[in-house]
Design a protein around this motif. Structure first.
Motif, mmCIF file in Angstrom:
data_model
loop_
_atom_site.group_PDB
_atom_site.id
_atom_site.type_symbol
_atom_site.label_atom_id
_atom_site.label_comp_id
_atom_site.label_asym_id
_atom_site.label_seq_id
_atom_site.Cartn_x
_atom_site.Cartn_y
_atom_site.Cartn_z
ATOM 1 N N ASN A 1 0.815 -1.214 0.000
ATOM 2 C CA ASN A 1 0.000 0.000 0.000
ATOM 3 C C ASN A 1 0.853 1.271 0.000
ATOM 4 N N ALA A 2 2.033 1.194 0.594
ATOM 5 C CA ALA A 2 2.953 2.331 0.620
ATOM 6 C C ALA A 2 3.802 2.405 -0.657
ATOM 7 N N ARG A 3 3.630 1.426 -1.540
ATOM 8 C CA ARG A 3 4.425 1.338 -2.773
ATOM 9 C C ARG A 3 5.927 1.211 -2.477
ATOM 10 N N ASP A 4 6.231 0.565 -1.347
ATOM 11 C CA ASP A 4 7.618 0.395 -0.904
ATOM 12 C C ASP A 4 8.106 -0.985 -1.349
ATOM 13 N N VAL B 1 6.716 -2.825 -10.134
ATOM 14 C CA VAL B 1 6.881 -1.499 -10.752
ATOM 15 C C VAL B 1 5.824 -1.309 -11.833
ATOM 16 N N GLU B 2 5.663 -2.292 -12.687
ATOM 17 C CA GLU B 2 4.671 -2.205 -13.765
ATOM 18 C C GLU B 2 3.248 -2.171 -13.210
ATOM 19 N N TYR B 3 2.995 -2.977 -12.191
ATOM 20 C CA TYR B 3 1.658 -3.013 -11.597
ATOM 21 C C TYR B 3 1.289 -1.653 -11.004
ATOM 22 N N PHE B 4 2.214 -1.054 -10.264
ATOM 23 C CA PHE B 4 1.934 0.245 -9.646
ATOM 24 C C PHE B 4 1.731 1.334 -10.697
ATOM 25 N N LYS B 5 2.432 1.227 -11.823
ATOM 26 C CA LYS B 5 2.211 2.184 -12.911
ATOM 27 C C LYS B 5 0.814 2.017 -13.506
ATOM 28 N N SER B 6 0.361 0.774 -13.600
ATOM 29 C CA SER B 6 -0.926 0.506 -14.249
ATOM 30 C C SER B 6 -2.128 0.752 -13.333
ATOM 31 N N CYS B 7 -1.910 0.779 -12.032
ATOM 32 C CA CYS B 7 -3.033 0.935 -11.106
ATOM 33 C C CYS B 7 -2.609 1.818 -9.928
ATOM 34 N N ALA B 8 -2.594 3.110 -10.178
ATOM 35 C CA ALA B 8 -2.143 4.059 -9.154
ATOM 36 C C ALA B 8 -3.049 4.081 -7.927
ATOM 37 N N SER B 9 -4.327 3.766 -8.101
ATOM 38 C CA SER B 9 -5.261 3.836 -6.973
ATOM 39 C C SER B 9 -5.385 2.516 -6.207
ATOM 40 N N CYS B 10 -4.761 1.468 -6.669
ATOM 41 C CA CYS B 10 -4.932 0.146 -6.052
ATOM 42 C C CYS B 10 -4.338 0.085 -4.649
#
Length: 147
Positions: free
Chosen positions: A44-47, A84-93
């Motif tokens: 959730n923190a994108r860490d 990295v790719e997942y977070f780029k594709s779903c910023a609100s997830c």
């Protein structure tokens, strides 16, 4: 006879619950559950670095849909690239754990994904199973949301 059976059963139950082996096992299982909660918090923190600290070098992420198993990641570095790719594709997830259940080296979870769409905030529930090795996540079996 009934008067002696009940105290004996209470004594056996207390011994079982206070047994140091049971307490150690319970702490071990709770630690694994805490790692899963920490993993979701890092997600959730994108860490990504924090996420990767909780997995083995040869971690595997497997998506299971019906009779098909897809290997999404087969190492830390592949998992990094995938995230990295997942977070780029779903910023609100985001994700939260609805509940967990543990065994010796596995933690199963009901995961609730929360994300924004043109229709507003959406939720979907999926089941995942985290397998551990030496205190780290070795394998994740992910069952996608049911349609």
């Amino acid at each position: 006879m009934k008067k002696t059976v009940i105290p004996l059963l209470v004594l056996v139950a207390c011994f079982t619950l206070m047994n140091p082996i049971n307490a150690a096992f319970s702490a071990f299982v709770k630690n694994q559950e805490q790692i899963v909660y920490s993993y979701i918090a890092a997600f959730n923190a994108r860490d990504i670095d924090a996420m990767l600290e909780m997995v083995t070098d040869d971690v595997q992420w497997l998506s299971i849909s019906g009779d098909k198993i897809t290997v999404e990641a087969k190492s830390k570095e592949v998992l990094r690239t995938t995230m990295v790719e997942y977070f780029k594709s779903c910023a609100s997830c985001r994700s939260r754990l609805g509940h967990t259940f543990s065994s010796n080296n596995r933690v199963s979870a009901l995961e609730v994904a929360i994300f924004q769409t043109s229709k507003g905030v959406q939720e979907q529930r999926s089941v995942s199973l985290y397998e551990f090795s030496n205190g780290l996540i070795k394998r994740v079996y992910y069952f996608p949301a049911e349609k």
